[in-house]
Scaffold this motif. Structure first.
Motif, PDB file in Angstrom:
ATOM      1  N   ASN A 118     -41.610 -41.984 -23.261  1.00 10.71           N
ATOM      2  CA  ASN A 118     -42.934 -42.450 -22.830  1.00 10.71           C
ATOM      3  C   ASN A 118     -42.955 -43.968 -22.677  1.00 10.71           C
ATOM      4  O   ASN A 118     -43.489 -44.497 -21.698  1.00 10.71           O
ATOM      5  CB  ASN A 118     -44.005 -42.032 -23.842  1.00 10.71           C
ATOM      6  N   ASP A 119     -42.367 -44.661 -23.653  1.00  7.00           N
ATOM      7  CA  ASP A 119     -42.383 -46.125 -23.625  1.00  7.00           C
ATOM      8  C   ASP A 119     -41.493 -46.699 -22.526  1.00  7.00           C
ATOM      9  O   ASP A 119     -41.781 -47.766 -21.988  1.00  7.00           O
ATOM     10  CB  ASP A 119     -41.943 -46.700 -24.985  1.00  7.00           C
ATOM     11  N   LEU A 120     -40.422 -46.001 -22.186  1.00  4.78           N
ATOM     12  CA  LEU A 120     -39.577 -46.454 -21.075  1.00  4.78           C
ATOM     13  C   LEU A 120     -40.387 -46.412 -19.777  1.00  4.78           C
ATOM     14  O   LEU A 120     -40.420 -47.386 -19.018  1.00  4.78           O
ATOM     15  CB  LEU A 120     -38.339 -45.549 -20.937  1.00  4.78           C
ATOM     16  N   ILE A 121     -41.041 -45.271 -19.551  1.00  5.40           N
ATOM     17  CA  ILE A 121     -41.698 -45.090 -18.254  1.00  5.40           C
ATOM     18  C   ILE A 121     -42.942 -45.969 -18.126  1.00  5.40           C
ATOM     19  O   ILE A 121     -43.234 -46.491 -17.055  1.00  5.40           O
ATOM     20  CB  ILE A 121     -41.967 -43.592 -18.003  1.00  5.40           C
ATOM     21  N   SER A 122     -43.631 -46.204 -19.227  1.00  7.61           N
ATOM     22  CA  SER A 122     -44.815 -47.077 -19.149  1.00  7.61           C
ATOM     23  C   SER A 122     -44.414 -48.558 -19.079  1.00  7.61           C
ATOM     24  O   SER A 122     -45.271 -49.408 -18.855  1.00  7.61           O
ATOM     25  CB  SER A 122     -45.708 -46.859 -20.366  1.00  7.61           C
ATOM     26  N   GLY A 123     -43.140 -48.853 -19.295  1.00  5.47           N
ATOM     27  CA  GLY A 123     -42.702 -50.249 -19.235  1.00  5.47           C
ATOM     28  C   GLY A 123     -42.793 -50.952 -20.579  1.00  5.47           C
ATOM     29  O   GLY A 123     -42.482 -52.135 -20.704  1.00  5.47           O
ATOM     30  N   LYS A 124     -43.231 -50.231 -21.600  1.00  2.85           N
ATOM     31  CA  LYS A 124     -43.357 -50.845 -22.934  1.00  2.85           C
ATOM     32  C   LYS A 124     -41.984 -51.190 -23.512  1.00  2.85           C
ATOM     33  O   LYS A 124     -41.818 -52.229 -24.132  1.00  2.85           O
ATOM     34  CB  LYS A 124     -44.095 -49.867 -23.856  1.00  2.85           C
ATOM     35  N   SER A 125     -41.013 -50.300 -23.304  1.00  2.52           N
ATOM     36  CA  SER A 125     -39.638 -50.624 -23.717  1.00  2.52           C
ATOM     37  C   SER A 125     -38.865 -51.098 -22.502  1.00  2.52           C
ATOM     38  O   SER A 125     -39.118 -50.635 -21.394  1.00  2.52           O
ATOM     39  CB  SER A 125     -38.896 -49.400 -24.250  1.00  2.52           C
ATOM     40  N   LYS A 126     -37.913 -51.975 -22.760  1.00  2.67           N
ATOM     41  CA  LYS A 126     -37.136 -52.528 -21.648  1.00  2.67           C
ATOM     42  C   LYS A 126     -35.760 -51.883 -21.573  1.00  2.67           C
ATOM     43  O   LYS A 126     -35.354 -51.117 -22.450  1.00  2.67           O
ATOM     44  CB  LYS A 126     -36.971 -54.037 -21.835  1.00  2.67           C
ATOM     45  N   TYR A 127     -35.053 -52.228 -20.508  1.00  2.00           N
ATOM     46  CA  TYR A 127     -33.646 -51.839 -20.376  1.00  2.00           C
ATOM     47  C   TYR A 127     -32.937 -53.017 -19.722  1.00  2.00           C
ATOM     48  O   TYR A 127     -33.595 -53.971 -19.283  1.00  2.00           O
ATOM     49  CB  TYR A 127     -33.488 -50.561 -19.556  1.00  2.00           C
ATOM     50  N   SER A 128     -31.627 -52.952 -19.646  1.00  2.00           N
ATOM     51  CA  SER A 128     -30.886 -54.093 -19.154  1.00  2.00           C
ATOM     52  C   SER A 128     -31.338 -54.482 -17.751  1.00  2.00           C
ATOM     53  O   SER A 128     -31.446 -53.654 -16.850  1.00  2.00           O
ATOM     54  CB  SER A 128     -29.388 -53.781 -19.139  1.00  2.00           C
ATOM     55  N   ASN A 129     -31.584 -55.779 -17.632  1.00  5.96           N
ATOM     56  CA  ASN A 129     -32.120 -56.339 -16.405  1.00  5.96           C
ATOM     57  C   ASN A 129     -31.280 -56.055 -15.160  1.00  5.96           C
ATOM     58  O   ASN A 129     -31.804 -55.928 -14.058  1.00  5.96           O
ATOM     59  CB  ASN A 129     -32.206 -57.855 -16.614  1.00  5.96           C
ATOM     60  N   VAL A 130     -29.971 -55.954 -15.341  1.00  4.39           N
ATOM     61  CA  VAL A 130     -29.080 -55.827 -14.180  1.00  4.39           C
ATOM     62  C   VAL A 130     -29.378 -54.585 -13.341  1.00  4.39           C
ATOM     63  O   VAL A 130     -29.124 -54.567 -12.143  1.00  4.39           O
ATOM     64  CB  VAL A 130     -27.586 -55.795 -14.579  1.00  4.39           C
ATOM     65  N   PHE A 131     -29.947 -53.568 -13.977  1.00  3.97           N
ATOM     66  CA  PHE A 131     -30.153 -52.313 -13.242  1.00  3.97           C
ATOM     67  C   PHE A 131     -31.408 -52.325 -12.390  1.00  3.97           C
ATOM     68  O   PHE A 131     -31.744 -51.343 -11.750  1.00  3.97           O
ATOM     69  CB  PHE A 131     -30.119 -51.130 -14.198  1.00  3.97           C
ATOM     70  N   ASN A 132     -32.095 -53.462 -12.393  1.00  7.41           N
ATOM     71  CA  ASN A 132     -33.224 -53.624 -11.489  1.00  7.41           C
ATOM     72  C   ASN A 132     -32.789 -54.184 -10.144  1.00  7.41           C
ATOM     73  O   ASN A 132     -33.619 -54.490  -9.295  1.00  7.41           O
ATOM     74  CB  ASN A 132     -34.279 -54.527 -12.126  1.00  7.41           C
ATOM     75  N   TYR A 133     -31.469 -54.328  -9.975  1.00  9.86           N
ATOM     76  CA  TYR A 133     -30.944 -54.796  -8.692  1.00  9.86           C
ATOM     77  C   TYR A 133     -30.266 -53.625  -7.976  1.00  9.86           C
ATOM     78  O   TYR A 133     -29.741 -52.714  -8.621  1.00  9.86           O
ATOM     79  CB  TYR A 133     -29.945 -55.941  -8.921  1.00  9.86           C
ATOM     80  N   PRO A 134     -30.295 -53.643  -6.640  1.00  6.65           N
ATOM     81  CA  PRO A 134     -29.739 -52.501  -5.897  1.00  6.65           C
ATOM     82  C   PRO A 134     -28.217 -52.576  -5.725  1.00  6.65           C
ATOM     83  O   PRO A 134     -27.646 -53.662  -5.709  1.00  6.65           O
ATOM     84  CB  PRO A 134     -30.421 -52.640  -4.530  1.00  6.65           C
ATOM     85  N   ALA A 135     -27.584 -51.409  -5.620  1.00  2.53           N
ATOM     86  CA  ALA A 135     -26.160 -51.331  -5.259  1.00  2.53           C
ATOM     87  C   ALA A 135     -26.112 -51.109  -3.751  1.00  2.53           C
ATOM     88  O   ALA A 135     -26.180 -49.982  -3.273  1.00  2.53           O
ATOM     89  CB  ALA A 135     -25.490 -50.182  -6.005  1.00  2.53           C
ATOM     90  N   GLU A 136     -26.026 -52.211  -3.008  1.00  2.00           N
ATOM     91  CA  GLU A 136     -26.197 -52.112  -1.557  1.00  2.00           C
ATOM     92  C   GLU A 136     -25.044 -51.432  -0.837  1.00  2.00           C
ATOM     93  O   GLU A 136     -25.248 -50.788   0.191  1.00  2.00           O
ATOM     94  CB  GLU A 136     -26.448 -53.507  -0.965  1.00  2.00           C
TER      95      GLU A 136
END
Lengths: 331, 136
Positions: A118-136
């Motif tokens: 629940n906290d992942l999807i609501s944005g309350k918990s974070k994850y490694s920033n690198v995966f917010n970039y696309p694999a073009e």
């Protein structure tokens, strides 16, 4: 793979130790055990803040594994050749498996898996920033598998010597599996870098795109990073962000240059006098902005996770019906 | 035909899934949605003990076995797996570890608790004939 740059935040901790957090004698015994190299186990006494920090760390790590499967999974359908497709699928399966191990380790501290999702999807918990970039392109997956996993291994090997038993055991298993990721990624990068001019250009482009996220990967500079002292005394963090970044540069910049590839940072060079790498300070404002939701892929990553939970719900419910049992026909 | 309200991804599988663009993402899965937990014991070689390797979530023992095989036995050698519902395991707390403290005090249960050589040597020394006396 894994993100080292934690962002401090509140978590839904099981605060069973709150009443005793000021118990000086217990805290002293706890710190003495850690100093002596003992592992802390789930049923041991621990300060509430240790529990909270650990949940935050392990949960972020678990989310990173499961979200990290998405950029790499992007190229499974179009992997160049059957062998590479098999290898990429195996790698992505590993990452999802690592998330399972880490969620279990975080659960031992009292936060149910449902709350973490629940906290992942609501944005309350974070994850490694690198995966917010696309694999073009395909080459992006090669660079991710080689260099992001290399960074992850540096982080995880250090943290596997930490103080919390379940996390250390999970990390040991993860590191063993990831040695294949590193070799697989290196193999892919070398193949492209020693290939046709088009292939070389492709891998150079991918490296140019990923250098910034890679430098962000180890987290904010020690100059601005909080909570390091106590995290290190409690052996939650085994090396500072900058030390891990330096170690990564030591190990991998020569390997990148060896292939005749360039790194998009004019300041990057080894200072012979200090033995440390000079580099352009990464843009930590961008790091914060992206980790807080405003990156190129944040929305997509979380929407895909949400879709998977929602569309899988009926399967999970159906499997829970244990009273429906298959009976072998008599004739 | 895809509408503008669904996600267009670099991953064709995601584009095909028609995932709505949702500005306010949230989900509320409830307790037990991810099932109960099982503990996994792994045997690497016939004749070895089964060793605890970790836990997982599953709705029943059969599914626990399938996940255990994927999670804990997809690499290296494995000949057998046990899965046990975590709730069925009874364990002591580390806080109570003093209950095992006297284990090493009961030397009468250890081989090292029996020192016969001292006594044998003493006996030999007392009864050994003096070589000079033997000649006479």
């Amino acid at each position: 793979m894994y993100g080292g740059g934690y962002i401090y935040e509140d978590t839904n901790t099981n605060n069973q130790n709150d009443a005793s957090v000021n118990d000086a004698a217990k805290l002293e015994a706890f710190e003495a055990r850690i100093a002596a190299g003992e592992k802390i186990e789930p049923s041991d006494w621990m300060p509430a803040d240790y529990r909270k920090q650990l949940i935050r760390m392990i949960e972020q790590h678990a989310h990173s594994e499961i979200i990290g499967a998405l950029p790499e999974g992007t190229w499974i359908t179009r992997a160049p050749g059957f062998k590479r497709k098999l290898a990429l699928m195996a790698k992505v399966q590993d990452e999802v498996g690592h998330a399972q191990l880490l969620y279990s380790a975080a659960e031992t501290l009292g936060k149910p898996r449902e709350d973490m999702i629940n906290d992942l999807i609501s944005g309350k918990s974070k994850y490694s920033n690198v995966f917010n970039y696309p694999a073009e392109t395909w080459a992006d997956t090669a660079v991710i598998a080689w260099l992001i996993d290399a960074g992850a291994i540096i982080n995880q090997v250090a943290n596997s010597k930490g103080s919390y038993g379940p996390y250390c055991r999970a990390l040991e298993r993860i590191c063993t599996e990831e040695s294949f990721h590193l070799k697989y990624g290196h193999d892919n990068v070398v193949f492209l870098a020693t290939g046709t001019p088009t292939q070389r250009a492709m891998v150079q482009d991918a490296l140019n795109r990923w250098w910034k996220p890679i430098m962000h990967f180890f987290g904010p500079s020690d100059k601005i990073s909080v909570h390091n002292t106590i995290m290190m005394r409690w052996k939650l963090k085994m090396a500072s962000n900058d030390d891990m970044r330096q170690k990564f540069l030591d190990m991998y910049v020569p390997k990148i240059w060896d292939l005749g590839l360039t790194i998009p940072d004019p300041e990057l060079r080894l200072d012979e006098a200090t033995g440390k790498w000079n580099y352009t300070e990464p843009d930590w404002e961008e790091f914060k902005r992206v980790i807080n939701g405003d990156g190129p892929c944040n929305k997509e990553r979380l929407a895909v996770r949400k879709m998977a939970e929602e569309r899988g719900e009926w399967v999970r419910k159906a499997l829970m019906k244990q009273e429906e049992r298959y009976i072998t026909p008599l004739a | 035909m895809k509408s503008d309200s669904t996600i267009k991804s670099l991953d064709p599988r995601i584009t095909r899934a028609d995932i709505p663009k949702d500005e306010n993402l949230s989900i509320n899965i409830t307790p037990l949605d991810q099932w109960q937990t099982y503990e996994v014991f792994h045997q690497a070689k016939k004749g070895d003990h089964h060793i605890h390797v970790g836990s997982l979530h599953a709705p029943n023992p059969e599914m626990a076995f399938l996940s255990a095989k994927e999670q804990y036995a997809r690499r290296g050698k494995c000949v057998n797996i046990w899965v046990v519902k975590t709730a069925d395991i009874f364990t002591t707390d580390f806080e109570d570890e003093d209950m095992y403290e006297t284990n090493n005090e009961k030397m009468y249960r250890e081989a090292g608790g029996y020192k016969v050589m001292e006594r044998i040597n003493k006996y030999k020394k007392e009864h050994k004939k003096n070589p000079e006396e033997a000649k006479q």
